[in-house]
Design an enzyme around this catalytic site. Sequence first.
Site, PDB file in Angstrom:
ATOM      1  N   GLU A 276       7.754  65.903 -17.822  1.00  0.00           N
ATOM      2  CA  GLU A 276       9.194  66.120 -17.998  1.00  0.00           C
ATOM      3  C   GLU A 276       9.456  66.536 -19.434  1.00  0.00           C
ATOM      4  O   GLU A 276       9.014  65.860 -20.373  1.00  0.00           O
ATOM      5  CB  GLU A 276      10.007  64.874 -17.682  1.00  0.00           C
ATOM      6  CG  GLU A 276      11.505  65.098 -17.902  1.00  0.00           C
ATOM      7  CD  GLU A 276      12.369  63.876 -17.692  1.00  0.00           C
ATOM      8  OE1 GLU A 276      13.561  63.920 -18.092  1.00  0.00           O
ATOM      9  OE2 GLU A 276      11.882  62.872 -17.142  1.00  0.00           O
TER      10      GLU A 276
ATOM     11  N   HIS B  40       9.288  58.234 -23.458  1.00  0.00           N
ATOM     12  CA  HIS B  40      10.471  58.465 -22.640  1.00  0.00           C
ATOM     13  C   HIS B  40      11.670  58.850 -23.492  1.00  0.00           C
ATOM     14  O   HIS B  40      12.540  59.605 -23.056  1.00  0.00           O
ATOM     15  CB  HIS B  40      10.821  57.209 -21.833  1.00  0.00           C
ATOM     16  CG  HIS B  40      12.021  57.364 -20.962  1.00  0.00           C
ATOM     17  ND1 HIS B  40      13.263  56.896 -21.311  1.00  0.00           N
ATOM     18  CD2 HIS B  40      12.167  57.958 -19.762  1.00  0.00           C
ATOM     19  CE1 HIS B  40      14.130  57.191 -20.356  1.00  0.00           C
ATOM     20  NE2 HIS B  40      13.496  57.836 -19.404  1.00  0.00           N
TER      21      HIS B  40
ATOM     22  N   HIS C 226       5.197  57.073 -12.113  1.00  0.00           N
ATOM     23  CA  HIS C 226       6.282  57.200 -13.091  1.00  0.00           C
ATOM     24  C   HIS C 226       5.895  56.534 -14.405  1.00  0.00           C
ATOM     25  O   HIS C 226       5.770  55.312 -14.494  1.00  0.00           O
ATOM     26  CB  HIS C 226       7.536  56.550 -12.512  1.00  0.00           C
ATOM     27  CG  HIS C 226       8.748  56.691 -13.367  1.00  0.00           C
ATOM     28  ND1 HIS C 226       9.347  55.615 -13.993  1.00  0.00           N
ATOM     29  CD2 HIS C 226       9.484  57.781 -13.688  1.00  0.00           C
ATOM     30  CE1 HIS C 226      10.411  56.032 -14.657  1.00  0.00           C
ATOM     31  NE2 HIS C 226      10.513  57.343 -14.495  1.00  0.00           N
TER      32      HIS C 226
ATOM     33  N   GLU D 141       2.918  61.226 -14.135  1.00  0.00           N
ATOM     34  CA  GLU D 141       4.139  61.745 -14.743  1.00  0.00           C
ATOM     35  C   GLU D 141       4.268  61.311 -16.204  1.00  0.00           C
ATOM     36  O   GLU D 141       4.551  60.149 -16.480  1.00  0.00           O
ATOM     37  CB  GLU D 141       5.374  61.263 -13.971  1.00  0.00           C
ATOM     38  CG  GLU D 141       6.663  61.929 -14.429  1.00  0.00           C
ATOM     39  CD  GLU D 141       7.653  60.987 -15.097  1.00  0.00           C
ATOM     40  OE1 GLU D 141       8.782  61.441 -15.377  1.00  0.00           O
ATOM     41  OE2 GLU D 141       7.311  59.815 -15.369  1.00  0.00           O
TER      42      GLU D 141
ATOM     43  N   ASP E 162       6.501  61.763 -19.672  1.00  0.00           N
ATOM     44  CA  ASP E 162       7.666  62.319 -20.360  1.00  0.00           C
ATOM     45  C   ASP E 162       7.188  62.842 -21.711  1.00  0.00           C
ATOM     46  O   ASP E 162       6.440  62.154 -22.415  1.00  0.00           O
ATOM     47  CB  ASP E 162       8.726  61.241 -20.597  1.00  0.00           C
ATOM     48  CG  ASP E 162       9.311  60.709 -19.307  1.00  0.00           C
ATOM     49  OD1 ASP E 162       9.557  61.517 -18.408  1.00  0.00           O
ATOM     50  OD2 ASP E 162       9.531  59.484 -19.213  1.00  0.00           O
TER      51      ASP E 162
END
Length: 355
Positions: free
Chosen positions: A177, A87, A45, A72, A74
Amino acid sequence: MSKTWIGWLFLLAVASCEDAPPERAPEVSMEWATLDGLPPIVIAHRGASGYRPEHTLASYALAIDQGADVIEPDLVMTKDGYLVARHDRYLSATTDVADHPAFADRKRRIADPKGEARNDWWVEDFTLAEIKTLRARQPFPGRSTEDDGRYEIPTFDEILALIKDRAESRPIGVYPETKHPGYFTSIGLDFEKPLLEALEGFDEGPVFIQSFEPEILKRLKGKTDAFLVQLVYEAVPGSGPNIPLSEVAAYADGVGPAKSLVLHEEPSLLGRGDFVADAHALGLFVHPWTFRKDQHAGPGIAEFTLPADSMAARAVKSDADVELYRYFSAGVDGVFTDFPDIAVDLRDALSETNN
């Protein structure tokens, strides 16, 4: 052979002739209740963000070194249409933008992603060249700040290049994401084209595309081989996912729930429906978020016990392990974690056969 070893072997032989206990059968590995029956994947993450400033190449590289299966990032977009890893759209929390006099006049008050007015610097007001002059900072309270100011803000292309460079010995996937895609589209910046172009030819590991906004996932369906993942949460405790799983199954391959949906933190709601079983029945894999060893590990941790001589008891060493073990036992197919090493170590220990 040394005398010490000869003596030890002699004593062992004598003991074996006496009333020795029956030979213990090998203890098989944990029987995973995942959708495919395989051990769950570990998703780094924001990289190994518990140890390095999040969304930096250093954080992603450390996660790979720790054995994470998937990285991952963002993604947000610059003024000139580049995908960069942050993020949030605002920059003050994770960069040194406030220390750059040249950007003082860029600060403006507009709505943040929660709809509240915020006076800040916003990524869509900066070109990539300007973003590259900033340096990352640790935004999480209580975590080390010794690496603040050392690392650039990476582009998505740079992240993929890092993975390709490090994936020679094992597959490493990527799990971007799309952050606030509807907003970016409204100002003329659309994720679809640059995202798909960046991923074209990437075959170092599985690709997952996630979003809280279903519209972009619906648009991407049929245009990519990536797994599409709908992120969900509970607006009110006990209300269930904000998007019904039956709807998600129509356009997505998996669901990324807030972890309280899987094992609820409200004691009065602990016995309600089985989120994982419901998702699996619809063919959806389940990747809950976010597991952090420096945050409260949920209800029941203090009372949770395992048989003293069991494989699980030997593997589970901390509250963070207990929390992960409970979710692994619930059948989740992967976990988002800021501390990939902890999840990898526990998953692998539970996957081994003990003789």
